[in-house]
Design an enzyme around this catalytic site. Structure first.
Site, PDB file in Angstrom:
ATOM      1  N   SER A  44       0.843  -1.204   0.000  1.00 50.46           N
ATOM      2  CA  SER A  44       0.000   0.000   0.000  1.00 50.46           C
ATOM      3  C   SER A  44       0.873   1.247   0.000  1.00 50.46           C
ATOM      4  O   SER A  44       0.374   2.349  -0.212  1.00 50.46           O
ATOM      5  CB  SER A  44      -0.925   0.009   1.214  1.00 50.46           C
ATOM      6  OG  SER A  44      -0.184  -0.211   2.404  1.00 50.46           O
ATOM      7  N   GLU A  98      -0.025 -12.462  -1.728  1.00 51.82           N
ATOM      8  CA  GLU A  98      -1.466 -12.469  -2.022  1.00 51.82           C
ATOM      9  C   GLU A  98      -1.838 -13.689  -2.861  1.00 51.82           C
ATOM     10  O   GLU A  98      -1.129 -14.018  -3.815  1.00 51.82           O
ATOM     11  CB  GLU A  98      -1.849 -11.200  -2.806  1.00 51.82           C
ATOM     12  CG  GLU A  98      -1.732  -9.933  -1.990  1.00 51.82           C
ATOM     13  CD  GLU A  98      -2.225  -8.696  -2.740  1.00 51.82           C
ATOM     14  OE1 GLU A  98      -2.831  -8.828  -3.826  1.00 51.82           O
ATOM     15  OE2 GLU A  98      -1.991  -7.590  -2.220  1.00 51.82           O
ATOM     16  N   LYS A 138       4.709 -11.351   3.057  1.00 52.47           N
ATOM     17  CA  LYS A 138       3.278 -11.583   2.811  1.00 52.47           C
ATOM     18  C   LYS A 138       3.069 -11.729   1.300  1.00 52.47           C
ATOM     19  O   LYS A 138       3.606 -10.940   0.522  1.00 52.47           O
ATOM     20  CB  LYS A 138       2.418 -10.441   3.360  1.00 52.47           C
ATOM     21  CG  LYS A 138       0.931 -10.621   3.037  1.00 52.47           C
ATOM     22  CD  LYS A 138       0.028  -9.761   3.912  1.00 52.47           C
ATOM     23  CE  LYS A 138      -0.086  -8.333   3.476  1.00 52.47           C
ATOM     24  NZ  LYS A 138      -0.634  -8.141   2.115  1.00 52.47           N
ATOM     25  N   ASP A 198       5.498  -6.952   2.442  1.00 51.08           N
ATOM     26  CA  ASP A 198       4.699  -7.402   1.296  1.00 51.08           C
ATOM     27  C   ASP A 198       5.612  -7.664   0.115  1.00 51.08           C
ATOM     28  O   ASP A 198       6.462  -6.829  -0.203  1.00 51.08           O
ATOM     29  CB  ASP A 198       3.735  -6.276   0.884  1.00 51.08           C
ATOM     30  CG  ASP A 198       2.300  -6.600   1.182  1.00 51.08           C
ATOM     31  OD1 ASP A 198       1.963  -7.796   1.308  1.00 51.08           O
ATOM     32  OD2 ASP A 198       1.507  -5.649   1.298  1.00 51.08           O
ATOM     33  N   GLU A 219      -9.127  -9.721   3.654  1.00 53.56           N
ATOM     34  CA  GLU A 219      -9.466  -8.326   3.347  1.00 53.56           C
ATOM     35  C   GLU A 219     -10.848  -8.209   2.728  1.00 53.56           C
ATOM     36  O   GLU A 219     -11.168  -8.874   1.738  1.00 53.56           O
ATOM     37  CB  GLU A 219      -8.396  -7.733   2.402  1.00 53.56           C
ATOM     38  CG  GLU A 219      -8.687  -6.280   2.040  1.00 53.56           C
ATOM     39  CD  GLU A 219      -7.485  -5.514   1.510  1.00 53.56           C
ATOM     40  OE1 GLU A 219      -6.358  -6.047   1.540  1.00 53.56           O
ATOM     41  OE2 GLU A 219      -7.692  -4.368   1.065  1.00 53.56           O
TER      42      GLU A 219
END
Ligand code: KIV
Length: 271
Positions: A52, A122, A120, A90, A189
């Site tokens: 982010s 996704e 992390k 991330d 999320e």
């Protein structure tokens, strides 16, 4: 404990154990040394250098443009501010989806160069081989399901995921796949509260929610959002603990005024 004794460092094991102890995990993002030190001193359990940062630090519309080098740069700064929290970085878009070898090299670089505690990633079944291999060689992985922002161009919207039975089933199966592949926790999320509860009850690793209701084993927010740094970004799932955008503007106006009126610097601020 004496006042300056080192606080107990959080590990992937201590975070995993929260599932049994029931103590909720409090997590926030950070992108710089000063913020990380403040969060760490406040007792936050997990600090995520989220991709982010592409949005809130670099001003991009999506998380896609951020690079491995940029994640490493920010993680190194954040790491210097941490004594106690678990530091997770991330892995950015395309740094782990092309081949397993590529993923190992990029995740390995992050761990080697930044002293992060974990990465992390996704996704679910599509990245299972990567999760397996990366954890196998000693890199702890936090999973991330639901609204995965690196897939925004496939979703076409930032609306809640998992509202339909098929996608709900896929999210539950992906969570189990990730658990089997060795993740130590999973971010959920923007999914319905009932689905997040079902996922949380179906896996033995902690879930950390963002817009996923109160039944997750922990919560995470983007620090800029919870401090209200952006006046206009107000999604429902963010609780704004401050309106720093207003305070900063007000303080900067005071400073400008002091400079213009020659009230700054004063005698005590001069040599
Ligand atoms: O990039 C990010 O900040 C995240 C969150 C889960 C907040 O992935």
């Amino acid at each position: 404990m004496t006042a300056d004794a080192a606080p107990r460092k959080q590990t992937t094991l201590s975070i995993r154990e929260r599932k049994q102890s029931g103590e909720k995990i409090a997590a926030l993002t950070a992108y710089d040394y000063t913020t990380a030190a403040l969060l760490d001193e406040s007792g936050i359990d997990v600090i995520l250098v989220g991709d982010s940062l592409s949005n809130v630090f670099q001003g991009n519309e999506t998380t896609l443009p951020v690079t491995v080098d940029e994640m490493i740069y920010h993680t190194k700064a954040v790491q210097k501010g941490i004594r106690r929290s678990l530091l997770v970085t991330d892995m950015p878009f395309l740094s782990y989806q092309v081949t397993v070898e590529d993923a190992v090299r990029n995740c390995g670089r992050v761990m080697k160069e930044t002293r992060a505690d974990a990465v992390k990633l996704e996704g679910g079944s599509a990245i299972i081989e990567v999760v397996q291999r990366v954890t196998e060689i000693g890199i702890p992985v936090m999973g991330h399901l639901g609204l995965t922002p690196q897939s925004i161009n496939v979703f076409g919207t930032y609306k809640v995921r998992g509202t339909q039975p098929e996608e709900q089933q896929k999210i539950i199966e992906d969570a189990k796949c990730l658990e089997d592949a060795g993740v130590f926790s999973i971010v959920l999320e923007k999914i319905p509260t009932s689905l997040a509860r079902e996922v949380t009850e179906s896996v033995s690793v902690p879930t950390i929610g963002i817009g996923a209701g109160p039944h997750c084993d922990g919560q995470i927010l983007v620090v800029n959002d919870m401090l209200g740094l952006n006046e206009h970004f107000r999604p429902r799932f963010v609780r704004r603990y401050a309106e720093l955008n207003r305070s900063i503007r007000d303080y900067v106006k005071l400073y400008i005024d002091d400079v213009k009126q020659v009230r700054f610097p004063g005698k005590n601020e001069s040599y």
